[in-house]
Scaffold this active site. Structure first.
Site, PDB file in Angstrom:
ATOM      1  N   ARG A 179      33.713 -22.166 -42.240  1.00 14.43           N
ATOM      2  CA  ARG A 179      32.889 -20.978 -42.394  1.00 14.43           C
ATOM      3  C   ARG A 179      33.734 -19.732 -42.192  1.00 14.43           C
ATOM      4  NH1 ARG A 179      28.064 -23.035 -39.398  1.00 14.43           N
ATOM      5  NH2 ARG A 179      28.476 -25.250 -39.170  1.00 14.43           N
ATOM      6  N   LYS A 201      22.824 -32.670 -36.994  1.00 15.16           N
ATOM      7  CA  LYS A 201      22.222 -31.495 -36.370  1.00 15.16           C
ATOM      8  C   LYS A 201      21.087 -31.987 -35.468  1.00 15.16           C
ATOM      9  CE  LYS A 201      20.736 -26.996 -38.136  1.00 15.16           C
ATOM     10  NZ  LYS A 201      20.716 -26.199 -39.355  1.00 15.16           N
ATOM     11  N   ASP A 226      23.009 -24.023 -43.416  1.00 10.87           N
ATOM     12  CA  ASP A 226      22.188 -23.679 -42.251  1.00 10.87           C
ATOM     13  C   ASP A 226      20.853 -23.080 -42.639  1.00 10.87           C
ATOM     14  OD1 ASP A 226      23.700 -24.862 -40.414  1.00 10.87           O
ATOM     15  OD2 ASP A 226      24.439 -23.052 -39.445  1.00 10.87           O
ATOM     16  N   ASP A 237      28.791 -16.977 -39.274  1.00  7.91           N
ATOM     17  CA  ASP A 237      28.970 -18.412 -39.022  1.00  7.91           C
ATOM     18  C   ASP A 237      28.145 -19.256 -39.983  1.00  7.91           C
ATOM     19  OD1 ASP A 237      26.860 -17.174 -37.330  1.00  7.91           O
ATOM     20  OD2 ASP A 237      26.375 -19.249 -36.884  1.00  7.91           O
ATOM     21  N   ASN A 238      27.292 -18.622 -40.757  1.00  7.85           N
ATOM     22  CA  ASN A 238      26.482 -19.342 -41.735  1.00  7.85           C
ATOM     23  C   ASN A 238      26.934 -19.058 -43.163  1.00  7.85           C
ATOM     24  OD1 ASN A 238      24.998 -20.414 -39.642  1.00  7.85           O
ATOM     25  ND2 ASN A 238      23.385 -18.869 -39.759  1.00  7.85           N
ATOM     26  N   ASP A 265      19.310 -26.453 -25.651  1.00 10.88           N
ATOM     27  CA  ASP A 265      19.175 -27.841 -25.207  1.00 10.88           C
ATOM     28  C   ASP A 265      19.901 -28.823 -26.128  1.00 10.88           C
ATOM     29  OD1 ASP A 265      17.606 -27.841 -27.458  1.00 10.88           O
ATOM     30  OD2 ASP A 265      15.735 -28.366 -26.432  1.00 10.88           O
ATOM     31  N   GLY A 266      20.429 -28.314 -27.231  1.00 12.94           N
ATOM     32  CA  GLY A 266      21.186 -29.179 -28.133  1.00 12.94           C
ATOM     33  C   GLY A 266      20.329 -30.019 -29.064  1.00 12.94           C
ATOM     34  N   GLY A 317      26.637 -26.082 -31.193  1.00  9.35           N
ATOM     35  CA  GLY A 317      25.910 -26.204 -29.930  1.00  9.35           C
ATOM     36  C   GLY A 317      24.863 -27.303 -29.960  1.00  9.35           C
ATOM     37  N   ARG A 318      24.520 -27.743 -31.158  1.00 13.72           N
ATOM     38  CA  ARG A 318      23.562 -28.855 -31.274  1.00 13.72           C
ATOM     39  C   ARG A 318      23.918 -29.705 -32.481  1.00 13.72           C
ATOM     40  NH1 ARG A 318      18.198 -26.647 -34.290  1.00 13.72           N
ATOM     41  NH2 ARG A 318      19.195 -24.959 -35.413  1.00 13.72           N
TER      42      ARG A 318
END
Ligand code: AMP
Ligand code: MG
Length: 493
Positions: free
Chosen positions: A185, A115, A269, A259-260, A127-128, A94-95
């Site tokens: 992942r 990132k 992450d 996801d991490n 907001d990314g 997402g970012r």
């Protein structure tokens, strides 16, 4: 000196080609006023990238994803994940963006990933973007982890964008360029599984097997009778070893969502992570972990839980029928506990300076009794193990002075010294310097305000963690009492 053109930095688009269903071609947001804050020159050299070229205008634009080399195709990767136990079928970058892959000077394929590069179709409400502080935080802590010998993704650079990002206040924005042996992942497998497309799942598993050389070594997985079971067994093994190493050094990841959790066994992450000071299994620093799900002492159990989610995703590949597939997965997952325990016990034996081959039960009891004493006395984890090296050489006071229960400590030390611990060997595995929370905050605050001095000095200290150096005493000391208990870390999203 001529400025190298962007094509100097060639990248592959392998992931995008091999798994297009999980790769959305995307572009990074253009940074209005880029400024390179920190560049990891040794890592750049390892990647075969010229540090001087990276420092030039085109190099900095490359590090932002704003100058894409010919042939590269940046993508946002799709993945799913369990966040604090709740399943989300669509997370994804997402970012972040995968810029592409490159072959390092050792011949290994590595991902180059950004990132904070702006919104993507996976951004949901975000907001990314990312702020300078959290990106430098990932830089410092991941490089410290690497220096400690713990598998991790690595930070190549942080570039300030010149764009403010709005959190509680306006903060300077930044992009982190990081390197990983892959960004596959557990959540990648959950995503592929949830599409219902077993061929996609199989292709993803094949990519992981090839990428991580599973079977090319002694384990023989690629040629194994059941290569997907071998893949699963490999992830169980690398995660058991990884989490044991976290525990031995007092690292708290803080957000062990599926996801991490990498397939490679690298730490990934760095959000609200932190190093524990006073020993306490209940230690939680993350502001969003109110229930303590990801507390220090829970990490092995959570890793096992996450691996069970991976098993569920892999079931259709393990066997034709559900029942034998489940049986295979359960048997493989059962190996997590003994593997974790063996890795932890071997690491603890090394931290205590004891030779291999001692009676396991005796050293196990010694370690457990020690942990009880450390917890009861709120003793600083890192200071204690380092001071114990001196105790092995006959200078017991630095370690003894950390306890109030002197009788308890004295009795323990007597048992331990009877086993002839090796103080020099201990100094090679027990760090003097870790990125202590108060020092990290101090460095990030200064950097956010424009002063990179404290960050540079902290990096010099924590990237040579075992080498005690005069004049650096304040970097070895625990946080002042008024800092400690209420300390909270944030995801920085
Ligand atoms: P993390 O907690 O960093 O592992 O992120 C969890 C999910 O939230 C991932 O899908 C991220 O891409 C997404 N995410 C985190 N921060 C932002 C942000 N500022 N904008 C958009 N997505 C984000
Ligand atoms: Mg994440």
């Amino acid at each position: 000196m001529s400025i190298a053109p962007p094509s100097t930095f060639s990248l592959d688009d392998r992931f995008a080609r091999e798994l297009p269903e999980m790769a959305l071609p995307w572009h990074a947001e253009v940074a209005p006023e880029p400024r390179l804050l920190v560049l990891n020159e040794p890592l750049a050299a390892e990647l075969g990238l010229d540090p001087a070229a990276l420092r030039g205008d085109d190099g900095v634009r490359f590090l932002l994803g704003n100058a894409v080399p010919p042939g590269a195709r940046p993508v946002a990767q799709a993945y799913a994940g369990h966040q604090f136990g709740g399943y989300n079928p669509r997370l994804g970058d997402g970012r972040a963006l995968l810029l592409g892959e490159l072959v390092d000077t050792g011949g290994r394929l590595r991902d180059l990933h950004l990132k904070g590069s702006g919104r993507t179709p996976f951004s949901r409400g975000g907001d990314g973007f990312a702020a300078v502080g959290p990106m430098l935080r990932e830089y410092v802590i991941s490089e410290a982890m690497h220096a400690l010998g713990i598998p991790t993704t690595r930070a190549l650079a942080v570039v300030a964008t010149g764009r403010p990002v709005y959190r509680e206040t306006a903060l300077p924005g930044a992009v982190l360029a990081r390197v990983a042996s892959s960004h596959l992942r557990v959540g990648s497998f959950q995503y592929a599984r949830s599409t219902g497309d077993v061929e996609l799942l199989r292709r993803l598993a094949d990519v992981a097997i090839e990428r991580h050389g599973i079977g090319s070594g002694d384990d023989g997985a690629a040629e194994a009778e059941n290569r997907y079971l071998a893949l699963y067994e490999s992830v169980v093994a690398v995660q058991a070893s990884l989490v044991a190493q976290w525990m031995l050094v007092g690292f708290i990841h803080g957000v062990m969502n599926t996801d991490n959790v990498t397939i490679s066994g690298e730490t990934i992450d760095y959000g609200p992570c932190a190093f524990m000071e006073a020993v306490d299994p209940a230690t939680v620093y993350s502001s969003i972990d109110a229930g303590g799900r990801y507390a220090y002492g829970n990490q092995p159990l959570i890793a096992e839980w996450n691996l069970a989610r991976l098993a569920e995703s892999l079931l259709p590949l393990l066997a034709e029928e559900q029942e034998p597939a489940v049986e295979l997965a359960v048997t493989a997952l059962k190996r997590f506990r003994p593997q974790y325990s063996a890795a932890w016990a071997a690491g603890m034996r090394a931290k205590l300076g004891l030779p291999e081959g001692l009676d396991d039960a005796a050293t196990g009891a010694l370690a457990e009794d020690l942990l009880e004493l450390l917890q009861a006395g709120h003793v600083d984890h890192t200071s204690f193990f380092r001071a114990l090296g001196a105790a092995a050489r006959g200078d017991v006071d630095p370690a003894r002075n950390l306890f109030l229960d002197l009788a308890g400590f004295d009795a323990w030390v007597q048992r331990w010294r009877a086993l002839s611990p090796d103080g020099e060997a201990m100094d090679r595995v027990n760090p003097v310097y870790i990125p202590r929370n108060h020092l990290v905050e101090e460095a990030l605050d200064a950097a956010t305000g424009g002063d990179l001095g404290p960050l540079g000095r902290l990096l010099e200290v924590v990237t040579r963690p075992f080498e005690e150096r005069p004049g650096l005493e304040r970097y070895a000391a625990p946080a002042p009492a008024d800092f400690g208990a209420a300390y909270r870390t944030f995801c920085g999203t």
